[in-house]
Design a protein around this motif. Structure first.
Motif, PDB file in Angstrom:
ATOM      1  N   TRP A   1      44.432  53.667   7.397  1.00 29.28           N
ATOM      2  CA  TRP A   1      45.570  52.839   7.765  1.00 29.28           C
ATOM      3  C   TRP A   1      46.195  53.250   9.088  1.00 29.28           C
ATOM      4  CZ3 TRP A   1      47.172  48.318   5.918  1.00 29.28           C
ATOM      5  CH2 TRP A   1      46.745  47.915   4.648  1.00 29.28           C
ATOM      6  N   LEU A   2      46.023  54.492   9.521  1.00 26.58           N
ATOM      7  CA  LEU A   2      46.721  54.965  10.705  1.00 26.58           C
ATOM      8  C   LEU A   2      45.939  54.668  11.979  1.00 26.58           C
ATOM      9  CD1 LEU A   2      48.168  58.397   9.542  1.00 26.58           C
ATOM     10  CD2 LEU A   2      49.307  56.168   9.626  1.00 26.58           C
ATOM     11  N   TRP A   3      46.679  54.191  12.985  1.00 26.10           N
ATOM     12  CA  TRP A   3      46.122  53.951  14.315  1.00 26.10           C
ATOM     13  C   TRP A   3      46.149  55.251  15.104  1.00 26.10           C
ATOM     14  CZ3 TRP A   3      48.939  54.521  18.934  1.00 26.10           C
ATOM     15  CH2 TRP A   3      48.331  54.007  20.091  1.00 26.10           C
ATOM     16  N   HIS A   4      45.140  55.442  15.944  1.00 27.19           N
ATOM     17  CA  HIS A   4      45.094  56.627  16.789  1.00 27.19           C
ATOM     18  C   HIS A   4      44.930  56.205  18.236  1.00 27.19           C
ATOM     19  CE1 HIS A   4      44.092  58.265  12.808  1.00 27.19           C
ATOM     20  NE2 HIS A   4      44.730  59.337  13.247  1.00 27.19           N
ATOM     21  N   GLY A   5      45.785  56.748  19.106  1.00 26.40           N
ATOM     22  CA  GLY A   5      45.738  56.430  20.515  1.00 26.40           C
ATOM     23  C   GLY A   5      44.786  57.340  21.275  1.00 26.40           C
ATOM     24  N   THR A   6      44.727  57.120  22.571  1.00 27.78           N
ATOM     25  CA  THR A   6      43.819  57.884  23.424  1.00 27.78           C
ATOM     26  C   THR A   6      44.556  58.877  24.315  1.00 27.78           C
ATOM     27  OG1 THR A   6      43.886  56.134  25.121  1.00 27.78           O
ATOM     28  CG2 THR A   6      42.140  56.007  23.460  1.00 27.78           C
ATOM     29  N   ALA A   7      45.891  58.971  24.178  1.00 28.33           N
ATOM     30  CA  ALA A   7      46.663  59.889  25.021  1.00 28.33           C
ATOM     31  C   ALA A   7      46.238  61.327  24.764  1.00 28.33           C
ATOM     32  CB  ALA A   7      48.153  59.723  24.746  1.00 28.33           C
ATOM     33  N   ALA A   8      46.073  62.079  25.829  1.00 24.82           N
ATOM     34  CA  ALA A   8      45.632  63.464  25.716  1.00 24.82           C
ATOM     35  C   ALA A   8      46.818  64.421  25.761  1.00 24.82           C
ATOM     36  CB  ALA A   8      44.666  63.784  26.857  1.00 24.82           C
ATOM     37  N   GLY A   9      46.617  65.627  25.251  1.00 25.31           N
ATOM     38  CA  GLY A   9      47.608  66.679  25.370  1.00 25.31           C
ATOM     39  C   GLY A   9      48.539  66.837  24.199  1.00 25.31           C
ATOM     40  N   ARG A  10      48.329  66.101  23.113  1.00 21.52           N
ATOM     41  CA  ARG A  10      49.230  66.186  21.959  1.00 21.52           C
ATOM     42  C   ARG A  10      49.244  67.598  21.367  1.00 21.52           C
ATOM     43  NH1 ARG A  10      52.231  66.790  18.619  1.00 21.52           N
ATOM     44  NH2 ARG A  10      53.135  65.402  17.081  1.00 21.52           N
ATOM     45  N   ASP A  11      48.155  68.342  21.497  1.00 24.77           N
ATOM     46  CA  ASP A  11      48.057  69.673  20.918  1.00 24.77           C
ATOM     47  C   ASP A  11      48.607  70.767  21.818  1.00 24.77           C
ATOM     48  OD1 ASP A  11      46.072  69.332  22.768  1.00 24.77           O
ATOM     49  OD2 ASP A  11      44.548  70.441  21.654  1.00 24.77           O
TER      50      ASP A  11
ATOM     51  N   VAL B   1      51.885  70.452  23.470  1.00 17.97           N
ATOM     52  CA  VAL B   1      53.280  70.171  23.813  1.00 17.97           C
ATOM     53  C   VAL B   1      54.205  71.291  23.342  1.00 17.97           C
ATOM     54  CG1 VAL B   1      52.916  67.682  23.790  1.00 17.97           C
ATOM     55  CG2 VAL B   1      53.669  68.850  21.703  1.00 17.97           C
ATOM     56  N   SER B   2      55.371  71.342  23.989  1.00 19.07           N
ATOM     57  CA  SER B   2      56.445  72.261  23.622  1.00 19.07           C
ATOM     58  C   SER B   2      57.753  71.480  23.588  1.00 19.07           C
ATOM     59  CB  SER B   2      56.552  73.388  24.648  1.00 19.07           C
ATOM     60  OG  SER B   2      55.358  74.138  24.702  1.00 19.07           O
ATOM     61  N   PRO B   3      58.784  71.987  22.905  1.00 14.93           N
ATOM     62  CA  PRO B   3      60.077  71.286  22.892  1.00 14.93           C
ATOM     63  C   PRO B   3      60.557  70.979  24.299  1.00 14.93           C
ATOM     64  CG  PRO B   3      60.083  73.036  21.273  1.00 14.93           C
ATOM     65  CD  PRO B   3      58.804  73.185  22.044  1.00 14.93           C
ATOM     66  N   GLY B   4      60.987  69.745  24.495  1.00 14.83           N
ATOM     67  CA  GLY B   4      61.441  69.288  25.798  1.00 14.83           C
ATOM     68  C   GLY B   4      60.401  68.520  26.574  1.00 14.83           C
ATOM     69  N   ASP B   5      59.132  68.574  26.140  1.00 14.12           N
ATOM     70  CA  ASP B   5      58.077  67.823  26.822  1.00 14.12           C
ATOM     71  C   ASP B   5      58.212  66.331  26.541  1.00 14.12           C
ATOM     72  OD1 ASP B   5      57.068  70.165  27.763  1.00 14.12           O
ATOM     73  OD2 ASP B   5      55.265  70.177  26.508  1.00 14.12           O
ATOM     74  N   ALA B   6      57.675  65.503  27.450  1.00 14.34           N
ATOM     75  CA  ALA B   6      57.641  64.056  27.244  1.00 14.34           C
ATOM     76  C   ALA B   6      56.763  63.730  26.046  1.00 14.34           C
ATOM     77  CB  ALA B   6      57.117  63.364  28.497  1.00 14.34           C
ATOM     78  N   PHE B   7      57.141  62.682  25.317  1.00 14.59           N
ATOM     79  CA  PHE B   7      56.396  62.307  24.115  1.00 14.59           C
ATOM     80  C   PHE B   7      54.972  61.896  24.464  1.00 14.59           C
ATOM     81  CE2 PHE B   7      55.215  59.042  20.891  1.00 14.59           C
ATOM     82  CZ  PHE B   7      55.113  59.909  19.806  1.00 14.59           C
ATOM     83  N   VAL B   8      54.035  62.346  23.642  1.00 12.38           N
ATOM     84  CA  VAL B   8      52.628  61.977  23.777  1.00 12.38           C
ATOM     85  C   VAL B   8      52.278  61.085  22.597  1.00 12.38           C
ATOM     86  CG1 VAL B   8      50.255  62.803  23.877  1.00 12.38           C
ATOM     87  CG2 VAL B   8      52.086  64.129  24.957  1.00 12.38           C
TER      88      VAL B   8
ATOM     89  N   ASN C   1      67.367  61.058  23.318  1.00 10.62           N
ATOM     90  CA  ASN C   1      67.131  62.440  23.722  1.00 10.62           C
ATOM     91  C   ASN C   1      67.274  63.371  22.529  1.00 10.62           C
ATOM     92  OD1 ASN C   1      66.752  64.688  25.339  1.00 10.62           O
ATOM     93  ND2 ASN C   1      68.912  64.813  25.915  1.00 10.62           N
ATOM     94  N   PRO C   2      66.197  64.099  22.170  1.00  9.75           N
ATOM     95  CA  PRO C   2      64.861  64.057  22.771  1.00  9.75           C
ATOM     96  C   PRO C   2      64.058  62.862  22.258  1.00  9.75           C
ATOM     97  CG  PRO C   2      64.938  65.708  21.053  1.00  9.75           C
ATOM     98  CD  PRO C   2      66.329  65.169  21.162  1.00  9.75           C
ATOM     99  N   ASP C   3      63.225  62.292  23.122  1.00 13.45           N
ATOM    100  CA  ASP C   3      62.443  61.112  22.785  1.00 13.45           C
ATOM    101  C   ASP C   3      61.549  61.390  21.576  1.00 13.45           C
ATOM    102  OD1 ASP C   3      61.281  58.615  22.876  1.00 13.45           O
ATOM    103  OD2 ASP C   3      59.910  59.118  24.510  1.00 13.45           O
ATOM    104  N   HIS C   4      61.649  60.526  20.570  1.00 15.45           N
ATOM    105  CA  HIS C   4      60.928  60.656  19.303  1.00 15.45           C
ATOM    106  C   HIS C   4      61.355  61.896  18.508  1.00 15.45           C
ATOM    107  CE1 HIS C   4      58.538  57.438  20.997  1.00 15.45           C
ATOM    108  NE2 HIS C   4      58.003  57.246  19.821  1.00 15.45           N
ATOM    109  N   GLY C   5      62.519  62.448  18.852  1.00 14.53           N
ATOM    110  CA  GLY C   5      63.087  63.512  18.050  1.00 14.53           C
ATOM    111  C   GLY C   5      62.677  64.902  18.487  1.00 14.53           C
TER     112      GLY C   5
END
Length: 272
Positions: A27-37, A39-46, A61-65
């Motif tokens: 059921w879950l969609w998966h995108g192609t954006a790289a770098g999700r693994d 990230v650190s707090p304060g980074d832009a949402f991936v 703020n922060p985007d997506h929590g």
């Protein structure tokens, strides 16, 4: 006990749900954006897809929590993430009908927050969404180009009734048409139908505002390199951005210092 829904999560990388499977159906969609693994707090949402735990806000703020960018710790069957102002615990259990997910947020008295199970679903153009007819729906700025003169200048949202608030048929996802609509609907149950599959959501929380967010991006977002992403998101709260919350629009921690809620998922129809 045989369960009909299989859930896989990634505690090390924000607690994201990476799979929600019923038999052969993912059921879950998966995108192609790289770098999700990485990230650190304060980074832009991936936007990697799956289901993100968005808290204490979705937009803003922060985007997506603040939880998606932090490692979670697993102890037994419970995952825990500690943020600057709150701690969130999540326990997932399989059931004969699907799954139950129990949450506990611990924070100081009066702490306000929005939480969303930000589920981006892999849906065909034939997919439909059922919520309670007549439920109040708030449409957010992505919809402004579709509403022309109906959008008051400076308004953070406009309101209408489900399933066609202000004439927009939000109960149908449809083919890509270059539009994007974000909405929050005053309901606590939803059913997604796609072909022969059905995915049901139900949310329970004593004394807190409950809603279902809908994200219908049919190639209209972002402005550069748009793509298709469709979401059905059970929520505590009634706004995407905590900064926009008025009275009754956000969850609030009581004197006990904790808020508890349960998300139930099923692979059988439980239409409102």
């Amino acid at each position: 006990m045989t369960t009909v829904l299989e859930i896989v999560t990634d505690p090390a990388h924000g607690g994201r749900w990476t799979s929600l499977r019923a038999g052969d159906r993912e059921w879950l969609w998966h995108g192609t954006a790289a770098g999700r693994d990485r990230v650190s707090p304060g980074d832009a949402f991936v936007d990697a897809g799956g289901l993100e735990e968005c808290v204490p806000t979705v937009r803003g703020n922060p985007d997506h929590g603040d939880a998606w960018s932090r490692p979670w710790k697993r102890e037994g069957d419970t995952d825990t993430v500690r943020c600057d102002r709150f701690t969130l615990k999540r326990t997932i259990r399989g059931t004969a009908q699907g799954a139950e997910v129990d949450y506990v947020l611990e924070a100081d008295l009066g702490f306000s927050f929005v939480w969303a199970a930000h589920a981006l679903l892999d849906l065909s153009p034939r997919a439909t969404l059922r919520l309670r007819d007549g439920a109040r729906a708030r449409l957010f700025p992505e919809a402004a180009p579709l509403l022309d003169r109906l959008w008051p200048a400076g308004a953070p949202w406009v309101e209408g009734d489900w399933p066609t608030p202000l004439g927009l048929p939000l109960d149908r996802f449809g083919p890509d048409d270059g539009t994007a609509v974000g909405a929050v609907v005053d309901d606590s149950r939803a059913c997604v139908h796609d072909g022969t599959g059905c995915l049901a959501f139900a949310l329970e929380a004593d004394g807190q505002p409950l809603s279902i967010a809908v994200w219908r991006n049919l190639g209209g977002f972002p402005a550069e390199n748009p793509y298709r992403s469709t979401g059905v998101e059970p929520m505590l709260g009634r706004v995407f951005d905590l900064a926009d919350a008025g009275p009754g629009d956000a969850a609030r921690v009581p004197a006990s210092g904790e808020v508890r809620w349960r998300l139930t998922l099923g692979a059988a129809c439980r239409c409102p």
